[in-house]
Design an enzyme around this catalytic site. Sequence first.
Site: not given
Ligand code: 3JN
Length: 344
Positions: A129, A160, A242
Amino acid sequence: MKECKVAIVGATGLVGQEFIKTLEQRNFPMASLKLLASERSVGKKLLVGGQELEVKEATPESFPGVDIALFSAGAEISRHLSPIAAKAGVVVVDNSAAFRMVPNVPLVVPEVNPEDIEWHRGIIANPNCSTIQMVVVLHPLHKANPIKRIVVDTYQAVSGTGSAAVDELTTQTRQVLNGQNTIPHVYPHQIAFNVLPEIDVFWDNGYTREEWKLVEETRKIMHAADIALSATCVRVPVFTGHSEAVHVEFTRPMSPDEAERILAEAPGVKILDDPAISLYPQPWAAAGTDEVFVGRIRRDASHANGLVMWIVADNLRKGAALNAVQIAEEMISRDWVRPKEARK
Ligand code: 3JN
């Protein structure tokens, strides 16, 4: 292909529900929709187009007959089920980090690199994101005046992390206001009335994995391996949206006026920038909208070729579900749903 058979994997999560909303709101050309999730959610009913649809378990047998599968069920499930789905002839648009940096998997933001969709082999990755909203604004500027260096600090909403984090912020806020103690579960410390400079796991180089995603994904999407980049990712007690303070060094000087002229024409971007009336992007106002908002555009007082700006977007929409649905729309309109070698 006129109408697609669509599956959502992770349908009960925050992004999964946003997938449903986005498909409905954009009148996505769907012949059918399958809602899939883990065993825990089987039997739950979700509203789609005014009708209740039952959630089924996502298994290797879920995919034959599906054209496009939107995945947001975590990297582990993506790693397990996406290749199986792709083998069954499905195109997977995966919202996890599982395949983002795999060389033969396109990592796509439709406003920036839609042409990369063409060479997919059944899996297309949806970026993180924080990366998506930044490149939507920086790519048009980069085309006019190549970017040499980016320093970005993020202010990321709890959605998120997922619905447990949204509940934790709600509960802790109430507890603090009632003079009670808080016990953190999702985050290592209290998130209500606090900020935490820790998102995802720490690495040996002192950065977190979230910070490193911003570095690597930005270079891959913008086809700009040489851009120097440093990020600090911070969790703030905001439910949705965000925000990012972005410091950019260009090859040549760029005035704020020139940047505004370029961004006024940029797809998906909306400028909100009038300090005289305190007009600038805010996560509270961006929640529920599709644009990436930019404001506070000014010269960087520390560098002759630098600009500073403030970028905000809804992390669940443009930062996740909307970007994935736009990838699917782009595939359909360009007739790229089947992998390249299967097309005539
Ligand atoms: O924390 C956020 O605002 C975004 C989080 C993304 C996220 C959280 C846990 C695992 C991801 C990602 O999309 O990069 C992942 C992941 O897929 O590794």
